[in-house]
Motif scaffolding. Structure first.
Motif, PDB file in Angstrom:
ATOM      1  N   MET A 149       0.702  -1.032   0.034  1.00 29.78           N
ATOM      2  CA  MET A 149       0.222   0.002  -0.094  1.00 29.78           C
ATOM      3  C   MET A 149       0.931   1.306  -0.056  1.00 29.78           C
ATOM      4  O   MET A 149       1.881   1.374   0.913  1.00 29.78           O
ATOM      5  N   LYS A 150       0.589   2.128  -0.907  1.00 25.85           N
ATOM      6  CA  LYS A 150       1.149   3.525  -1.060  1.00 25.85           C
ATOM      7  C   LYS A 150       1.006   4.044   0.529  1.00 25.85           C
ATOM      8  O   LYS A 150       0.072   4.076   0.946  1.00 25.85           O
ATOM      9  N   PHE A 151       2.121   5.036   0.868  1.00 30.27           N
ATOM     10  CA  PHE A 151       2.013   5.682   2.011  1.00 30.27           C
ATOM     11  C   PHE A 151       0.810   6.740   2.004  1.00 30.27           C
ATOM     12  O   PHE A 151       0.044   6.852   2.805  1.00 30.27           O
ATOM     13  N   GLU A 152       0.574   7.359   0.739  1.00 28.06           N
ATOM     14  CA  GLU A 152      -0.377   8.342   0.609  1.00 28.06           C
ATOM     15  C   GLU A 152      -1.933   7.843   0.655  1.00 28.06           C
ATOM     16  O   GLU A 152      -2.744   8.499   1.016  1.00 28.06           O
ATOM     17  N   ASP A 153      -1.994   6.416   0.443  1.00 34.64           N
ATOM     18  CA  ASP A 153      -3.428   5.759   0.717  1.00 34.64           C
ATOM     19  C   ASP A 153      -3.492   5.180   1.999  1.00 34.64           C
ATOM     20  O   ASP A 153      -4.554   4.481   2.055  1.00 34.64           O
ATOM     21  N   SER A 154      -2.523   5.082   2.659  1.00 30.26           N
ATOM     22  CA  SER A 154      -2.678   4.478   4.137  1.00 30.26           C
ATOM     23  C   SER A 154      -3.231   5.652   5.214  1.00 30.26           C
ATOM     24  O   SER A 154      -3.115   6.731   4.922  1.00 30.26           O
ATOM     25  N   ILE A 155      -3.635   5.182   6.322  1.00 31.72           N
ATOM     26  CA  ILE A 155      -4.065   5.937   7.258  1.00 31.72           C
ATOM     27  C   ILE A 155      -3.154   6.720   8.047  1.00 31.72           C
ATOM     28  O   ILE A 155      -3.336   7.829   8.220  1.00 31.72           O
ATOM     29  N   PHE A 156      -1.638   6.428   7.596  1.00 33.64           N
ATOM     30  CA  PHE A 156      -0.686   7.038   8.397  1.00 33.64           C
ATOM     31  C   PHE A 156      -0.709   8.395   7.761  1.00 33.64           C
ATOM     32  O   PHE A 156      -0.285   9.492   8.291  1.00 33.64           O
ATOM     33  N   SER A 157      -0.935   8.433   6.579  1.00 30.25           N
ATOM     34  CA  SER A 157      -0.817   9.837   5.560  1.00 30.25           C
ATOM     35  C   SER A 157      -1.954  11.130   6.173  1.00 30.25           C
ATOM     36  O   SER A 157      -1.832  12.166   6.019  1.00 30.25           O
ATOM     37  N   LYS A 158      -2.859  10.448   6.769  1.00 31.78           N
ATOM     38  CA  LYS A 158      -3.891  11.196   7.323  1.00 31.78           C
ATOM     39  C   LYS A 158      -3.603  11.554   8.637  1.00 31.78           C
ATOM     40  O   LYS A 158      -3.889  12.534   9.383  1.00 31.78           O
ATOM     41  N   LYS A 159      -2.876  10.801   9.487  1.00 33.37           N
ATOM     42  CA  LYS A 159      -2.789  11.023  10.901  1.00 33.37           C
ATOM     43  C   LYS A 159      -1.585  11.813  11.073  1.00 33.37           C
ATOM     44  O   LYS A 159      -1.497  12.384  12.273  1.00 33.37           O
ATOM     45  N   TYR A 160      -0.438  11.813  10.184  1.00 32.19           N
ATOM     46  CA  TYR A 160       0.789  12.556  10.309  1.00 32.19           C
ATOM     47  C   TYR A 160       1.142  13.613   9.295  1.00 32.19           C
ATOM     48  O   TYR A 160       0.578  13.348   8.248  1.00 32.19           O
ATOM     49  N   ARG A 161       1.696  14.670   9.883  1.00 34.71           N
ATOM     50  CA  ARG A 161       1.971  15.681   8.831  1.00 34.71           C
ATOM     51  C   ARG A 161       3.225  15.309   8.268  1.00 34.71           C
ATOM     52  O   ARG A 161       4.167  14.534   8.895  1.00 34.71           O
ATOM     53  N   TYR A 162       3.061  15.613   6.774  1.00 34.34           N
ATOM     54  CA  TYR A 162       4.477  15.257   6.066  1.00 34.34           C
ATOM     55  C   TYR A 162       4.637  16.181   5.111  1.00 34.34           C
ATOM     56  O   TYR A 162       3.612  16.781   4.486  1.00 34.34           O
ATOM     57  N   SER A 163       5.808  16.210   4.553  1.00 34.68           N
ATOM     58  CA  SER A 163       6.012  16.705   3.100  1.00 34.68           C
ATOM     59  C   SER A 163       6.495  15.802   2.184  1.00 34.68           C
ATOM     60  O   SER A 163       7.305  14.730   2.472  1.00 34.68           O
ATOM     61  N   LYS A 164       6.150  15.896   0.861  1.00 36.63           N
ATOM     62  CA  LYS A 164       6.383  14.964  -0.161  1.00 36.63           C
ATOM     63  C   LYS A 164       7.437  15.467  -0.934  1.00 36.63           C
ATOM     64  O   LYS A 164       7.586  16.546  -1.490  1.00 36.63           O
ATOM     65  N   LYS A 165       8.597  14.512  -1.285  1.00 43.55           N
ATOM     66  CA  LYS A 165       9.634  15.064  -2.494  1.00 43.55           C
ATOM     67  C   LYS A 165       9.667  14.034  -3.453  1.00 43.55           C
ATOM     68  O   LYS A 165       9.838  12.798  -3.011  1.00 43.55           O
ATOM     69  N   SER A 166       9.723  14.350  -4.515  1.00 42.88           N
ATOM     70  CA  SER A 166       9.441  13.361  -5.821  1.00 42.88           C
ATOM     71  C   SER A 166      10.584  13.628  -6.590  1.00 42.88           C
ATOM     72  O   SER A 166      11.164  14.653  -7.131  1.00 42.88           O
ATOM     73  N   PHE A 167      11.284  12.318  -6.884  1.00 42.88           N
ATOM     74  CA  PHE A 167      12.494  12.411  -7.849  1.00 42.88           C
ATOM     75  C   PHE A 167      12.396  11.413  -8.904  1.00 42.88           C
ATOM     76  O   PHE A 167      11.258  10.942  -8.785  1.00 42.88           O
ATOM     77  N   ASP A 168      13.066  11.503  -9.905  1.00 46.59           N
ATOM     78  CA  ASP A 168      12.719  10.638 -11.130  1.00 46.59           C
ATOM     79  C   ASP A 168      12.850   9.207 -10.868  1.00 46.59           C
ATOM     80  O   ASP A 168      12.308   8.341 -11.460  1.00 46.59           O
ATOM     81  N   PHE A 169      13.476   8.696  -9.683  1.00 49.88           N
ATOM     82  CA  PHE A 169      13.661   7.472  -9.140  1.00 49.88           C
ATOM     83  C   PHE A 169      12.644   7.164  -8.184  1.00 49.88           C
ATOM     84  O   PHE A 169      12.613   5.943  -7.847  1.00 49.88           O
ATOM     85  N   GLY A 170      11.904   7.740  -7.650  1.00 48.81           N
ATOM     86  CA  GLY A 170      11.044   7.530  -6.435  1.00 48.81           C
ATOM     87  C   GLY A 170      10.538   8.544  -5.608  1.00 48.81           C
ATOM     88  O   GLY A 170      10.869  10.026  -6.110  1.00 48.81           O
ATOM     89  N   THR A 171       9.725   8.366  -4.560  1.00 50.48           N
ATOM     90  CA  THR A 171       9.131   9.611  -3.822  1.00 50.48           C
ATOM     91  C   THR A 171       9.433   9.365  -2.472  1.00 50.48           C
ATOM     92  O   THR A 171       9.665   8.204  -1.854  1.00 50.48           O
ATOM     93  N   TYR A 172       9.885  10.253  -1.818  1.00 52.42           N
ATOM     94  CA  TYR A 172      10.156  10.187  -0.210  1.00 52.42           C
ATOM     95  C   TYR A 172       9.075  11.207   0.405  1.00 52.42           C
ATOM     96  O   TYR A 172       8.859  12.188  -0.135  1.00 52.42           O
ATOM     97  N   TYR A 173       8.831  10.785   1.696  1.00 55.12           N
ATOM     98  CA  TYR A 173       7.914  11.453   2.481  1.00 55.12           C
ATOM     99  C   TYR A 173       8.780  11.885   3.646  1.00 55.12           C
ATOM    100  O   TYR A 173       9.408  10.704   4.338  1.00 55.12           O
TER     101      TYR A 173
END
Length: 137
Positions: free
Chosen positions: A1-25
């Protein structure tokens, strides 16, 4: 399950950084990586991620790292040793593995690491374990 589709993305504040090789939260004391399919994760990509982590947190941070292995990708296991010899900001990490291939790769990487690495098959266990670490509390 993608982090953004999980309950944790609603529970915790985060910033997202996308690269050509992947995504970091970037959460308060946790970094979550979701590497794209077929990527060869090498020293150049590690350097890009480390620079981004230091920009977000600072150079003397202490973090938990969750590798959310949604996709198959390659990684040089000996880079773990080099990484941990050079940098000391990752307290512990969790590999969330959804396939047998990812589980095998995570098991090999674990053998090269001096840090505590847990392997699980879901984000719930990953968050529970990382958040229980006294080094992050």
């Amino acid at each position: 399950m993608k982090f953004e589709d999980s309950i944790f993305s609603k529970k915790y504040r985060y910033s997202k950084k996308s690269f050509d090789f992947g995504t970091y939260y970037f959460l308060d004391k946790i970094v979550i990586a979701e590497i794209n399919y077929g990527v060869h994760f090498d020293e150049k990509k590690i350097a890009i991620v480390i620079e981004s982590i230091f920009e977000h947190y600072e150079t003397n941070c202490k973090l938990g790292y969750i590798s959310n292995r949604l996709n198959s990708y390659s990684f040089e296991p000996d880079l773990w040793k080099k990484f941990f010899d050079e940098y000391n900001f990752i307290v512990a990490s969790v590999s969330v593995c959804y396939t047998n291939m990812n589980l095998m790769n995570a098991t090999i990487e674990k053998r090269f690491s001096k840090k505590n690495i847990k392997i699980t098959n879901n984000l719930d266990d990953a968050f529970t374990w990382i958040l229980s670490l006294k080094e992050l509390n």
